[in-house]
Design a protein around this motif. Structure first.
Motif, short mmCIF file in Angstrom:
data_model
loop_
_atom_site.label_atom_id
_atom_site.label_comp_id
_atom_site.label_asym_id
_atom_site.label_seq_id
_atom_site.Cartn_x
_atom_site.Cartn_y
_atom_site.Cartn_z
N LEU A 217 5.86 -19.14 2.77
CA LEU A 217 4.97 -20.29 2.86
C LEU A 217 5.62 -21.57 2.36
O LEU A 217 5.22 -22.67 2.74
CB LEU A 217 3.68 -20.02 2.08
CG LEU A 217 2.76 -18.93 2.66
CD1 LEU A 217 1.53 -18.76 1.78
CD2 LEU A 217 2.37 -19.26 4.09
N ALA A 218 6.63 -21.46 1.49
CA ALA A 218 7.31 -22.65 0.99
C ALA A 218 8.04 -23.37 2.12
O ALA A 218 8.00 -24.61 2.21
CB ALA A 218 8.30 -22.27 -0.11
N LEU A 219 8.70 -22.61 3.00
CA LEU A 219 9.38 -23.23 4.14
C LEU A 219 8.37 -23.87 5.09
O LEU A 219 8.61 -24.96 5.61
CB LEU A 219 10.22 -22.19 4.88
CG LEU A 219 11.37 -21.53 4.13
CD1 LEU A 219 12.15 -20.61 5.06
CD2 LEU A 219 12.30 -22.59 3.53
N VAL A 220 7.26 -23.18 5.32
CA VAL A 220 6.21 -23.74 6.18
C VAL A 220 5.69 -25.05 5.58
O VAL A 220 5.51 -26.05 6.29
CB VAL A 220 5.06 -22.73 6.36
CG1 VAL A 220 3.94 -23.36 7.17
CG2 VAL A 220 5.56 -21.46 7.03
N ALA A 221 5.45 -25.03 4.26
CA ALA A 221 4.93 -26.23 3.60
C ALA A 221 5.95 -27.37 3.65
O ALA A 221 5.57 -28.54 3.83
CB ALA A 221 4.58 -25.91 2.15
N GLN A 222 7.23 -27.06 3.52
CA GLN A 222 8.25 -28.10 3.58
C GLN A 222 8.25 -28.81 4.92
O GLN A 222 8.21 -30.04 4.99
CB GLN A 222 9.64 -27.50 3.32
CG GLN A 222 10.75 -28.54 3.30
CD GLN A 222 12.14 -27.92 3.28
OE1 GLN A 222 12.33 -26.76 3.67
NE2 GLN A 222 13.13 -28.68 2.84
N GLY A 223 8.28 -28.03 6.00
CA GLY A 223 8.27 -28.64 7.33
C GLY A 223 6.98 -29.34 7.66
O GLY A 223 6.97 -30.45 8.20
N ALA A 224 5.84 -28.72 7.30
CA ALA A 224 4.54 -29.31 7.60
C ALA A 224 4.33 -30.61 6.84
O ALA A 224 3.79 -31.59 7.40
CB ALA A 224 3.44 -28.31 7.27
N ALA A 225 4.73 -30.64 5.57
CA ALA A 225 4.57 -31.86 4.78
C ALA A 225 5.41 -33.00 5.35
O ALA A 225 4.95 -34.15 5.44
CB ALA A 225 4.96 -31.60 3.33
N ALA A 226 6.63 -32.67 5.76
CA ALA A 226 7.51 -33.70 6.32
C ALA A 226 6.95 -34.25 7.63
O ALA A 226 6.96 -35.47 7.87
CB ALA A 226 8.91 -33.13 6.54
N VAL A 227 6.43 -33.37 8.49
CA VAL A 227 5.84 -33.82 9.76
C VAL A 227 4.62 -34.69 9.50
O VAL A 227 4.42 -35.72 10.15
CB VAL A 227 5.47 -32.61 10.64
CG1 VAL A 227 4.67 -33.06 11.86
CG2 VAL A 227 6.73 -31.89 11.10
N ALA A 228 3.79 -34.28 8.55
CA ALA A 228 2.58 -35.06 8.23
C ALA A 228 2.94 -36.45 7.73
O ALA A 228 2.32 -37.45 8.12
CB ALA A 228 1.74 -34.32 7.19
N ILE A 229 3.95 -36.53 6.87
CA ILE A 229 4.39 -37.84 6.35
C ILE A 229 4.89 -38.73 7.49
O ILE A 229 4.53 -39.91 7.58
CB ILE A 229 5.50 -37.65 5.29
CG1 ILE A 229 4.91 -37.01 4.03
CG2 ILE A 229 6.14 -38.99 4.94
CD1 ILE A 229 5.95 -36.57 3.02
N LEU A 230 5.70 -38.15 8.38
CA LEU A 230 6.23 -38.94 9.50
C LEU A 230 5.11 -39.36 10.45
O LEU A 230 5.14 -40.49 10.98
CB LEU A 230 7.28 -38.13 10.26
CG LEU A 230 8.62 -37.91 9.56
CD1 LEU A 230 9.56 -37.12 10.46
CD2 LEU A 230 9.27 -39.24 9.16
N ALA A 231 4.14 -38.49 10.70
CA ALA A 231 3.05 -38.83 11.62
C ALA A 231 2.21 -39.98 11.06
O ALA A 231 1.86 -40.92 11.79
CB ALA A 231 2.16 -37.61 11.86
N ILE A 232 1.90 -39.92 9.77
CA ILE A 232 1.12 -41.00 9.14
C ILE A 232 1.90 -42.31 9.18
O ILE A 232 1.35 -43.38 9.49
CB ILE A 232 0.77 -40.62 7.69
CG1 ILE A 232 -0.21 -39.45 7.69
CG2 ILE A 232 0.17 -41.81 6.95
CD1 ILE A 232 -0.46 -38.85 6.33
N LEU A 233 3.20 -42.23 8.88
CA LEU A 233 4.02 -43.43 8.85
C LEU A 233 4.20 -44.01 10.25
O LEU A 233 4.17 -45.24 10.44
CB LEU A 233 5.38 -43.12 8.22
CG LEU A 233 6.35 -44.28 8.03
CD1 LEU A 233 5.70 -45.43 7.27
CD2 LEU A 233 7.61 -43.81 7.31
N LEU A 234 4.38 -43.14 11.25
CA LEU A 234 4.53 -43.62 12.62
C LEU A 234 3.25 -44.30 13.10
O LEU A 234 3.30 -45.35 13.75
CB LEU A 234 4.89 -42.45 13.54
CG LEU A 234 5.26 -42.80 14.98
CD1 LEU A 234 6.54 -43.63 15.03
CD2 LEU A 234 5.43 -41.53 15.81
N ASP A 235 2.12 -43.70 12.79
CA ASP A 235 0.83 -44.30 13.16
C ASP A 235 0.66 -45.66 12.49
O ASP A 235 0.22 -46.63 13.13
CB ASP A 235 -0.31 -43.37 12.77
CG ASP A 235 -1.66 -43.89 13.21
OD1 ASP A 235 -1.94 -43.88 14.42
OD2 ASP A 235 -2.44 -44.32 12.34
#
Length: 249
Positions: A217-235
């Protein structure tokens, strides 16, 4: 005039600063290891070690902007063409094809791209392009269709040619709606790009899929957190671009 432009410019500069800050954050492997190790103490490998998060983020953004660039290069001219008299007969076909692209689940679109391009980034870009086409086509058509008729009649009365009316009147007035569609499309593409590793496309979906494969779950959380940060920033970045390019909206 300068006082009006200053807040608009401030938003753009703030966006650039946030992008730099986020990329610097992604380069801090030790920090991510510490935080994820604390959140998931039972996991022996709390971060994806075969590639840095910074490189994965760059791959992810590369897929997003290549696919988004294709959407703009194809979707915008196509929508404008079918809104003209010479292409009006093809409008239902274009609208239906764009809608079908989002009817299929993303994994199915990726699977359909495999016979054409095999494993790699090309198939992922094609699938993301198909998936991101609808918001741009739909909003461009809606923006052009919703223009005030009295304004269009005034432009004709001034003797403007159809081309001049398009670029000097119609597109500028429809710009807020068009930009909204572009914003939606890019954020959608960025989120969907997490599935690109299924066809060898790379990006931030790599640690997510690797983590799911080994129940980490740590790897899943790492990728998911990074995608969420980029999505918010892109928006947020596209919101600032809308305010800068179409302040009258």
């Amino acid at each position: 005039m300068n006082q009006i432009a200053a807040p608009r410019n401030k938003g753009i500069w703030l966006s650039l600063g946030l992008w730099v800050g986020v990329l610097v954050l992604f380069a801090q492997q030790g920090l991510w290891r510490t935080v994820l190790g604390w959140l998931f103490p039972s996991v022996q490998t709390p971060i994806f070690e075969r590639q840095t998060l910074f490189n994965l983020a760059l791959e992810h953004l590369g897929l997003t902007f290549v696919a988004g660039g294709l959407v703009l290069g194809v979707g915008l001219p196509l929508a404008v063409w079918v809104s003209r008299s010479q292409g009006e007969a093809f409008r239902p076909l274009v609208e239906n094809l764009a809608a079908v692209g989002q009817t299929f689940p993303p994994p199915a679109v990726l699977a359909l791209a495999l016979p054409l391009f095999g494993f790699g980034a090309q198939g992922a870009v094609l699938a993301l392009f198909i998936y991101g086409l609808l918001p741009v086509v739909r909003n461009t058509l809606e923006g052009l269709a919703g223009l005030p008729q009295d304004v269009l009649e005034s432009a004709r009365g001034m003797g403007l040619s159809p081309r001049e009316r398009l670029f000097r009147v119609e597109l500028p007035l429809a710009l807020p709606v068009i930009l909204s569609g572009i914003r939606t499309s890019f954020v959608l593409i960025l989120a969907t790009a997490t599935l690109a590793p299924l066809v060898g496309g790379g990006g931030l979906g790599v640690p997510i899929i690797a983590g799911l494969a080994v129940s980490n779950l740590a790897l899943v959380a790492q990728g998911a957190a990074a995608v969420a940060i980029l999505a918010i920033l892109l928006d947020y970045t596209f919101a600032q671009l809308e305010a800068f390019l179409a302040p009258w909206r």
